[in-house]
Design a protein around this motif. Structure first.
Motif, PDB file in Angstrom:
ATOM      1  N   LEU A  62       0.867  -1.317  -0.053  1.00  0.00           N
ATOM      2  CA  LEU A  62       0.127   0.003  -0.132  1.00  0.00           C
ATOM      3  C   LEU A  62       0.925   1.087   0.006  1.00  0.00           C
ATOM      4  CD1 LEU A  62      -2.789  -0.964   2.431  1.00  0.00           C
ATOM      5  CD2 LEU A  62      -3.081  -0.811   0.268  1.00  0.00           C
ATOM      6  N   GLU A  63       1.956   1.261   0.643  1.00  0.00           N
ATOM      7  CA  GLU A  63       2.691   2.383   0.805  1.00  0.00           C
ATOM      8  C   GLU A  63       3.393   2.597  -0.467  1.00  0.00           C
ATOM      9  OE1 GLU A  63       6.177   1.906   3.527  1.00  0.00           O
ATOM     10  OE2 GLU A  63       5.747   3.918   4.287  1.00  0.00           O
TER      11      GLU A  63
ATOM     12  N   LEU B 157       1.997   2.203  -3.191  1.00  0.00           N
ATOM     13  CA  LEU B 157       0.847   2.504  -4.090  1.00  0.00           C
ATOM     14  C   LEU B 157       0.233   4.068  -3.833  1.00  0.00           C
ATOM     15  CD1 LEU B 157      -1.122  -0.671  -4.553  1.00  0.00           C
ATOM     16  CD2 LEU B 157       0.507   0.292  -5.953  1.00  0.00           C
ATOM     17  N   ALA B 158       0.575   4.386  -2.679  1.00  0.00           N
ATOM     18  CA  ALA B 158      -0.027   5.630  -1.979  1.00  0.00           C
ATOM     19  C   ALA B 158       0.684   6.825  -2.564  1.00  0.00           C
ATOM     20  CB  ALA B 158      -0.003   5.700  -0.636  1.00  0.00           C
TER      21      ALA B 158
ATOM     22  N   LEU C  95      -2.506   2.198  -8.206  1.00  0.00           N
ATOM     23  CA  LEU C  95      -3.429   1.119  -7.595  1.00  0.00           C
ATOM     24  C   LEU C  95      -3.930   0.304  -8.717  1.00  0.00           C
ATOM     25  CD1 LEU C  95      -4.801   0.106  -5.462  1.00  0.00           C
ATOM     26  CD2 LEU C  95      -6.580   1.589  -5.328  1.00  0.00           C
TER      27      LEU C  95
END
Lengths: 138, 138
Positions: free
Chosen positions: B109-110, B112-113, B125
DNA sequence: CTTGACCCTGTAGTCACTACAGGGTTTAGC
DNA sequence: GCTAAACCCTGTAGTGACTACAGGGTCAAG
């Protein structure tokens, strides 16, 4: 090009169980498939892609409603992805919070583990749960 | 000594919601309480202790069945607490596994953020979920 | 005597599946 | 042509640990 997959084949190609695929269909995440004369569902390559998308989203911990939004975004490639990024950021914050919670739990459990007491009366865990203070705290 | 608490008072003293207390009673975790003439449940100090025990167990992530076992163990102070320690160790292993899973998710997630793409077509994402390879990987 | 805060039971909803029960269809082998 | 296995169908109920009503009854203060 228009390969006809049964639900079992789709299941194997997407690594999603048959029952789960039907569940996603009921939930409106997968389009209603065509059917054979005898009522069997038929799928194609697009369905494989969509289902894999869902599976990856799930494996990142997104909920089905979030995935529903993401699928909509993915269907509109012209739109900015601001909303997708917001979902990522919010989800990241949630995951971080969960990790912190679990680490706090972990620390307590570690202190409670390895209790060799002969009697439950002096068991570290039970003392902690009863909030007795006895011999457990070091 | 035999203070009579209503369910609402017990709820406040134990920090467990009224509905949850009734649910625990149905589940057999709390003894069936005495009742007033009009049917109100009455509790005493023992119930407060037991309910706090359950709440602490829950806050450490134990399931209700595990807590049921722990309550039984706590009721037999002469018995060795080997079983309690096994529950702790098993639960610790589970918590560790969950933390590892969440950290793996967190790392993805990091990455993709913070996507600033003008179009969903290039959103980090969405690319990841569609397993497209484009500009997202670095 | 009324208002509001409390209490009761019973049921259904949450989330994301999972597991039947009780059928029908297809396919492979004999 | 027959049979058995492997597949498919629908619909419902179960999981865990609550939570949220609906539709009532009770109690205490003013």
């Amino acid at each position: 090009m228009q390969q006809k997959l049964t639900i079992g084949m789709l299941s194997k190609q997407s690594d999603v169980k048959v029952e789960t695929i039907r569940y996603y269909e009921r939930s409106g995440l997968l389009p209603i498939p065509t059917r054979s004369a005898s009522g069997y569902r038929y799928y194609d390559g697009e369905d494989v892609k969509r289902l894999r998308f869902i599976r990856r989203g799930r494996s990142l911990g997104f909920g089905l409603e979030e995935i529903r939004s993401l699928l909509q975004l993915a269907d509109q490639p012209q739109q900015p992805c601001h909303e997708a990024d917001q979902l990522v950021q919010a989800h990241l914050a949630e995951v971080d919070a969960k990790i912190r919670d679990l680490q706090a739990i972990r620390n307590v459990l570690e202190q409670l583990a390895g209790c060799q007491s002969q009697t439950a009366a002096h068991c570290r865990l039970l003392e902690a749960l009863e909030e007795r203070v006895c011999c457990s705290t070091r």
